[in-house]
Write a protein that holds these residues in place. Structure first.
Motif, short mmCIF file in Angstrom:
data_model
loop_
_atom_site.label_atom_id
_atom_site.label_comp_id
_atom_site.label_asym_id
_atom_site.label_seq_id
_atom_site.Cartn_x
_atom_site.Cartn_y
_atom_site.Cartn_z
N ARG A 233 0.97 -1.04 0.01
CA ARG A 233 -0.08 0.00 0.04
C ARG A 233 0.80 1.29 0.10
O ARG A 233 1.90 1.23 0.90
N LEU A 234 0.62 2.07 -0.98
CA LEU A 234 1.09 3.45 -0.71
C LEU A 234 0.16 4.65 -1.16
O LEU A 234 -0.76 4.49 -1.86
N ASN A 235 0.45 5.91 -0.69
CA ASN A 235 -0.32 6.97 -1.06
C ASN A 235 0.46 8.10 -1.67
O ASN A 235 1.61 8.59 -1.30
N LYS A 236 0.46 8.26 -3.16
CA LYS A 236 1.47 8.94 -3.69
C LYS A 236 0.63 9.93 -4.60
O LYS A 236 -0.46 9.80 -4.91
N HIS A 237 1.41 10.93 -5.12
CA HIS A 237 0.85 11.65 -5.90
C HIS A 237 0.85 11.01 -7.37
O HIS A 237 1.76 10.51 -7.92
N ILE A 238 -0.41 11.14 -7.97
CA ILE A 238 -0.56 10.44 -9.12
C ILE A 238 -0.07 11.23 -10.48
O ILE A 238 -0.52 12.44 -10.45
#
Lengths: 58, 195
Positions: free
Chosen positions: B12-17
């Protein structure tokens, strides 16, 4: 491998490794998006792209 | 701290798309209805932070029936995508089934392409079978095992760019399975000895 290039690759990877997703991905997105925008600005046709890419192994 | 770790086949990661990510997400939202896929090659390193873009996003799919392929083609065209050949029969029989990749891109933006190929070799099929499910922000994508990418890039491709991609993955991923890298390396060396 170019030692200077791999030095910077490792330096950046280390930055990604030790920083939050939010931080590294914001910087990366600016870089990647600018490269994509440059490509879009060229507005090449499919035929021109095929010509440029010809020779690439499938 | 980011250090990526695959646990039970997931990450899982949260990144700028990026715009490149968005192209991939949009195109795969069509393809995934008709075929199992796994993202491979340079885009894997880029998604996980490598500081470069690419024009070609490579992926393998499972065998696909002609019916499903034609449905996929029709939906993609209706949603403003183009292919390297405008005849779906030819794309399916002369390209996909002949172990050649097909290219798909947003109309008028042919420089950024999805390169779709059927997994034929054992290592490619293993890559599909052992794919990792990566949850980003609100969605998910399937990626090749990182160990396969490192093995393939270092043992087969070996260009500066590929060696750098592999090095990036070695640094940002935690707990990589060294035995799996060795095993994939042996397999791809054997497979590509014969082309």
């Amino acid at each position: 491998m170019d030692k200077q290039r791999i030095f910077f690759v490792e330096k950046w990877a280390e930055f990604v490794r030790i920083n939050d997703d939010e931080k590294w991905s914001k910087i990366q997105a600016e870089l990647v998006d600018s490269q994509i925008e440059n490509a879009q600005d060229m507005a090449l046709t499919k035929e021109q792209v095929d010509y440029i890419k010809r020779g690439k192994l499938q | 701290m980011t250090e990526f770790e695959v646990v039970n086949g997931e990450l899982r990661l949260n990144k700028h798309i990026t715009k490149l990510d968005q192209f991939v997400i949009d195109a795969l939202s069509i393809l995934e209805k008709y075929a199992n896929y796994v993202l491979i090659s340079g885009y894997v390193s880029i998604f996980f932070g490598r500081a470069r873009a690419t024009e070609d996003v490579d992926l393998f799919i499972d065998e696909i029936t002609p019916e499903n392929f034609f449905k996929f083609y029709d939906e993609a065209v209706s949603r403003d995508y183009e292919f390297n050949i405008e005849n779906p029969e030819e794309l399916y029989h002369e390209y996909l089934q002949d172990n050649l990749s097909i290219n798909m891109w947003r109309k008028k933006l042919p420089l950024i392409r999805l390169e779709i190929k059927i997994a034929k070799k054992q290592s490619q099929k293993m890559s599909l079978k052992n794919k990792i499910k990566v949850f980003y922000n609100g969605g998910f994508l399937f990626f090749s095992p990182i160990e396969y990418q490192i093995a393939y890039k270092k043992a087969i491709l070996k260009s500066d760019k590929d060696m750098e991609d592999a090095r990036h993955l070695e640094i940002v991923f935690k707990n990589l399975n060294k035995e799996a890298i060795d095993s994939y390396t042996k397999l791809v060396l054997e497979e590509f000895k014969y082309g």
